[in-house]
Scaffold this active site. Structure first.
Site, PDB file in Angstrom:
ATOM      1  N   ASP A  48     -20.994 -19.160 -23.862  1.00 40.69           N
ATOM      2  CA  ASP A  48     -20.397 -18.782 -22.677  1.00 40.69           C
ATOM      3  C   ASP A  48     -20.900 -17.360 -22.198  1.00 40.69           C
ATOM      4  OD1 ASP A  48     -18.241 -19.368 -20.432  1.00 40.69           O
ATOM      5  OD2 ASP A  48     -18.105 -17.509 -20.817  1.00 40.69           O
ATOM      6  N   TYR A  53     -21.466  -9.859 -17.116  1.00 38.17           N
ATOM      7  CA  TYR A  53     -21.265  -9.183 -18.500  1.00 38.17           C
ATOM      8  C   TYR A  53     -22.441  -8.427 -18.769  1.00 38.17           C
ATOM      9  CZ  TYR A  53     -17.918 -12.994 -19.320  1.00 38.17           C
ATOM     10  OH  TYR A  53     -16.763 -13.786 -19.439  1.00 38.17           O
ATOM     11  N   LYS A  82     -21.997 -17.523 -14.969  1.00 41.41           N
ATOM     12  CA  LYS A  82     -20.924 -17.422 -13.698  1.00 41.41           C
ATOM     13  C   LYS A  82     -21.498 -16.554 -12.719  1.00 41.41           C
ATOM     14  CE  LYS A  82     -17.408 -17.234 -17.449  1.00 41.41           C
ATOM     15  NZ  LYS A  82     -18.232 -16.932 -18.359  1.00 41.41           N
ATOM     16  N   HIS A 115     -16.874 -17.022 -10.924  1.00 44.10           N
ATOM     17  CA  HIS A 115     -16.160 -16.263 -11.904  1.00 44.10           C
ATOM     18  C   HIS A 115     -14.592 -16.037 -11.556  1.00 44.10           C
ATOM     19  CE1 HIS A 115     -17.017 -13.376 -15.384  1.00 44.10           C
ATOM     20  NE2 HIS A 115     -15.964 -13.713 -15.171  1.00 44.10           N
TER      21      HIS A 115
END
Length: 281
Positions: A48, A53, A82, A115
């Site tokens: 994930d 990120y 996401k 998200h």
């Protein structure tokens, strides 16, 4: 309930998703490839990540490094990413999806999520996800950090029901109302921060249970997730900790022990409240 690291849960569109995976939140891109490679070698099949990120390229490289030596194929893995809040128009969502694929070097994603709901900004983005799904470019679509109110609004106009709602979930934040709503609508709950970002690793109540089984606090909490039917994605950059987190299938918590942990709920968050934050960066 899953009984092995690679066991799956059937989502509402029929797709099989591993009941336990690896999260890569707050892992630097240059460290992510080795982390993902190790996880796949250990036996994890679900990874994930997210655009925000900044490590999708590292995830892709880790997948590439792991596949040939393990004899696995891309379709043996379940990869989630996401779309971030600064691009939730229809066109921006499609572009964000294509960018995530490009960074990871993949032809498709198994699961793509919105998200955060923001201030009701997700309608156009959800239509984009629906179209990408219907075009066969994504295996499943879902959301993150949606409350029951957000989900009810989404379901009022969605053509396709989300398969997953990924939210903060741990013994101190058990999302009772939300879990009930998701169960009613066949939306699978998935836990981020299942260990409360380390905040429960020394908790005495859990330690007493852990001592009985010769397990760690993290193993007891992850076992609690599994027995609750919640998909869990703990993060660890260390191979030995990944193995420890996965070593939860040789014991079961009793009904009494489940009740003791259930009684720990304080509706306490370590992350942001979706009702209060917009995250429009």
């Amino acid at each position: 309930m899953i009984n092995h690291l690679q066991d799956t849960i059937t989502l509402n569109n029929g797709l099989q998703m591993p009941g336990m995976g690896l999260g890569v939140f707050q892992v630097a891109n240059d460290a992510t490839a080795e982390m993902v490679k190790n996880a796949i070698e250990v036996g994890y099949r679900s990874i994930d990540t997210a655009a925000i990120y900044g490590n999708e390229a590292g995830v892709g490289e880790g997948i590439k490094q792991a596949l040939a030596p393990t004899g696995l194929r891309r379709e043996d893995l379940f990869i989630t990413s996401k779309v971030w809040n600064n691009g939730l128009s229809y066109e921006e969502t499609v572009a964000a999806y294509e960018e995530s694929l490009q960074k990871m070097g993949l032809d498709y994603l198994d699961l793509y999520l919105i998200h955060w709901p923001g201030k009701d900004k997700y309608a156009e983005s959800w239509k984009a996800l629906e179209d990408l799904y219907e075009q066969g470019k994504i295996k499943a679509i879902g959301v993150c950090n949606f409350t029951a109110t957000h989900l009810a609004n989404l379901l009022s106009f969605a053509r396709i029901k989300p398969v997953v709602n990924q939210v903060e979930f741990h013994p101190r934040l058990q999302q009772v109302e939300l879990r009930s709503f998701c169960d009613k609508h066949q939306i699978q709950l998935e836990a981020w921060a299942p260990l409360m970002q380390g905040g429960l690793l020394e908790d005495e109540t859990i330690s007493k249970i852990a001592t009985k089984y010769g397990k760690s606090n993290s193993q007891v909490i992850l076992r609690w997730d599994v027995q609750n039917g919640v998909i869990t994605i703990p993060k660890s950059v260390r191979r030995e900790r990944m193995m420890q987190n996965a070593d939860i299938f040789d014991f079961s918590l009793t009904d009494e022990e489940m009740a003791i942990i259930n009684a720990m709920n304080l509706e306490h968050r370590v992350g942001p409240n979706p009702d209060e934050y917009d995250f429009a960066l």
